[in-house]
Design an enzyme around this catalytic site. Sequence first.
Site, PDB file in Angstrom:
ATOM      1  N   GLN A  31      -5.535  11.548  27.977  1.00  0.00           N
ATOM      2  CA  GLN A  31      -6.881  12.032  28.026  1.00  0.00           C
ATOM      3  C   GLN A  31      -7.290  12.674  26.632  1.00  0.00           C
ATOM      4  OE1 GLN A  31      -5.907  15.109  30.954  1.00  0.00           O
ATOM      5  NE2 GLN A  31      -3.938  15.712  29.749  1.00  0.00           N
ATOM      6  N   HIS A  62      -4.816  32.804  34.617  1.00  0.00           N
ATOM      7  CA  HIS A  62      -3.248  32.598  34.757  1.00  0.00           C
ATOM      8  C   HIS A  62      -2.936  33.765  35.336  1.00  0.00           C
ATOM      9  CE1 HIS A  62      -4.112  30.003  31.077  1.00  0.00           C
ATOM     10  NE2 HIS A  62      -3.686  29.125  32.152  1.00  0.00           N
ATOM     11  N   ASP A  86      -0.616  23.946  28.924  1.00  0.00           N
ATOM     12  CA  ASP A  86      -0.971  25.001  28.000  1.00  0.00           C
ATOM     13  C   ASP A  86       0.017  26.082  28.069  1.00  0.00           C
ATOM     14  OD1 ASP A  86      -2.036  27.077  29.816  1.00  0.00           O
ATOM     15  OD2 ASP A  86      -3.278  25.367  30.293  1.00  0.00           O
ATOM     16  N   GLU A 106       4.567  18.738  33.221  1.00  0.00           N
ATOM     17  CA  GLU A 106       3.442  18.181  32.630  1.00  0.00           C
ATOM     18  C   GLU A 106       3.540  16.792  32.351  1.00  0.00           C
ATOM     19  OE1 GLU A 106       0.025  19.818  31.483  1.00  0.00           O
ATOM     20  OE2 GLU A 106      -0.048  17.566  30.898  1.00  0.00           O
ATOM     21  N   ASP A 137       4.945  13.019  36.039  1.00  0.00           N
ATOM     22  CA  ASP A 137       3.842  12.973  37.065  1.00  0.00           C
ATOM     23  C   ASP A 137       4.227  14.002  37.950  1.00  0.00           C
ATOM     24  OD1 ASP A 137       1.526  12.432  38.754  1.00  0.00           O
ATOM     25  OD2 ASP A 137       3.020  11.237  39.991  1.00  0.00           O
ATOM     26  N   GLY A 138       3.458  15.016  38.552  1.00  0.00           N
ATOM     27  CA  GLY A 138       3.866  16.050  39.327  1.00  0.00           C
ATOM     28  C   GLY A 138       4.551  15.454  40.746  1.00  0.00           C
ATOM     29  N   ASP A 155      -1.441  24.008  38.562  1.00  0.00           N
ATOM     30  CA  ASP A 155      -2.163  24.493  37.699  1.00  0.00           C
ATOM     31  C   ASP A 155      -2.626  22.945  36.738  1.00  0.00           C
ATOM     32  OD1 ASP A 155      -3.605  25.540  35.731  1.00  0.00           O
ATOM     33  OD2 ASP A 155      -1.972  26.365  34.505  1.00  0.00           O
ATOM     34  N   THR A 157      -5.657  19.836  36.264  1.00  0.00           N
ATOM     35  CA  THR A 157      -7.073  19.477  36.106  1.00  0.00           C
ATOM     36  C   THR A 157      -7.501  19.236  37.412  1.00  0.00           C
ATOM     37  OG1 THR A 157      -5.951  17.316  35.685  1.00  0.00           O
ATOM     38  CG2 THR A 157      -6.769  18.640  33.610  1.00  0.00           C
ATOM     39  N   ASP A 158      -9.168  18.984  37.150  1.00  0.00           N
ATOM     40  CA  ASP A 158      -9.840  18.507  38.310  1.00  0.00           C
ATOM     41  C   ASP A 158      -9.315  17.318  38.818  1.00  0.00           C
ATOM     42  OD1 ASP A 158     -11.526  20.582  37.281  1.00  0.00           O
ATOM     43  OD2 ASP A 158     -12.967  19.449  36.554  1.00  0.00           O
TER      44      ASP A 158
HETATM   45  N1  SAM Z   1      -6.364  25.697  34.241  1.00  0.00           N
HETATM   46  C1  SAM Z   1      -6.871  24.533  34.166  1.00  0.00           C
HETATM   47  C2  SAM Z   1      -8.191  24.245  34.808  1.00  0.00           C
HETATM   48  O1  SAM Z   1      -7.989  24.557  35.931  1.00  0.00           O
HETATM   49  O2  SAM Z   1      -8.823  23.570  34.282  1.00  0.00           O
HETATM   50  C3  SAM Z   1      -5.741  23.681  34.042  1.00  0.00           C
HETATM   51  C4  SAM Z   1      -5.035  23.581  32.759  1.00  0.00           C
HETATM   52  S1  SAM Z   1      -3.643  22.711  32.431  1.00  0.00           S
HETATM   53  C5  SAM Z   1      -4.040  22.356  30.762  1.00  0.00           C
HETATM   54  C6  SAM Z   1      -3.747  21.110  33.330  1.00  0.00           C
HETATM   55  C7  SAM Z   1      -2.817  20.334  33.145  1.00  0.00           C
HETATM   56  O3  SAM Z   1      -2.488  19.567  34.245  1.00  0.00           O
HETATM   57  C8  SAM Z   1      -3.173  19.226  32.015  1.00  0.00           C
HETATM   58  O4  SAM Z   1      -2.172  19.375  30.807  1.00  0.00           O
HETATM   59  C9  SAM Z   1      -2.908  18.020  32.536  1.00  0.00           C
HETATM   60  O5  SAM Z   1      -2.257  16.873  31.752  1.00  0.00           O
HETATM   61  C10 SAM Z   1      -1.938  18.161  33.954  1.00  0.00           C
HETATM   62  N2  SAM Z   1      -1.839  17.380  34.679  1.00  0.00           N
HETATM   63  C11 SAM Z   1      -2.779  16.552  35.479  1.00  0.00           C
HETATM   64  N3  SAM Z   1      -2.416  15.819  36.478  1.00  0.00           N
HETATM   65  C12 SAM Z   1      -1.104  16.021  36.390  1.00  0.00           C
HETATM   66  C13 SAM Z   1       0.079  15.502  37.213  1.00  0.00           C
HETATM   67  N4  SAM Z   1      -0.463  14.421  38.019  1.00  0.00           N
HETATM   68  N5  SAM Z   1       1.127  15.743  37.023  1.00  0.00           N
HETATM   69  C14 SAM Z   1       1.552  16.712  35.884  1.00  0.00           C
HETATM   70  N6  SAM Z   1       0.613  17.312  35.466  1.00  0.00           N
HETATM   71  C15 SAM Z   1      -0.686  16.813  35.462  1.00  0.00           C
END
Ligand code: SAM
Length: 275
Positions: A31, A62, A86, A106, A137-138, A155, A157-158
């Site tokens: 990203q 948080h 983060d 993450e 990957d989660g 927690d 991303t969209d």
């Molecule tokens: N609080 C924030 C929000 O609601 O916008 C989210 C913050 S945190 C930075 C989100 C993290 O999820 C990102 O760093 C992203 O790389 C991670 N992420 C997205 N998809 C993922 C996945 N499939 N597995 C693990 N981490 C993932």
Amino acid sequence: MELWFTENQTSDLRLSFRVKQLLYHRKSAYQEILVVDTYEYGRLLALDGAIQLTEKDEFTYHEMITHVPLYAHPLPESVLIIGGGDGGAVREVVKHREVKSVEMVEIDEEVINVSKRYFPSVSSGLKDKRVSIKIEDGMAYVKGKKKRYDVIIVDSTDPVEIAKVLFEKPFYRNVFYALKDDGIFVAQTESPFCKLDVLKSAYNGIKAVFDRVWVYWGVMPTYPSGMWTYTIGSKRYDVSSPIRECDVSTRYYTPEVHRSAFVLPPFLKEWISTV
Ligand code: SAM
């Protein structure tokens, strides 16, 4: 000349911040990562143009995504956080003395590195000895794990690109199996004003897997609409009230805020009663 950062929150809605300084802007393997210092909200982290946090308001999100499930569990020893690179959710989870281990999964290591460098007050908990960080990957990480965690927090991303799988039924099913018999799962489920479709689909997906499901909400000024929802699935406990005494220092979460977050305004309550 003035510099502004604008997030396109929907195709018809934008939020702009006057910028003091551009601190970091690069594309990782997953990203586009941007850090700017803003006049109104301090430092701001955006991924693919979407605000993840600002220094001024990150605590509301948080604290609500962590202390609600942790105070609803009698002994949260083993916690899994998916996403959250983060470190803000980790910082809150490690405040609980009961917690013996926190795994944070993450997908993008660069988000962690950027947070350590530009957001030391957010990433501080990543240094805690109880924390282990997996770059993975989660969905893949949680698959096949059985009865291992007391609390699982998503927690993310969209629900687009890398995070899409984290909002789908197969993922919720894997999370259910990875939780112990009295485990609790929580995910951020977006704004009921701007993304009601996401909230509805996440709620339905979680409800298909967990018998006990609640939506709760909190204020998050820099996320679309400022009203944010979290959806929680519980195997045993009623999570709408804390069951342990609040013994950590917080700026948003209190036992009263916990209880009040589950009081939904009619426009949300009516929709949930029809599901
Ligand atoms: N609080 C924030 C929000 O609601 O916008 C989210 C913050 S945190 C930075 C989100 C993290 O999820 C990102 O760093 C992203 O790389 C991670 N992420 C997205 N998809 C993922 C996945 N499939 N597995 C693990 N981490 C993932």
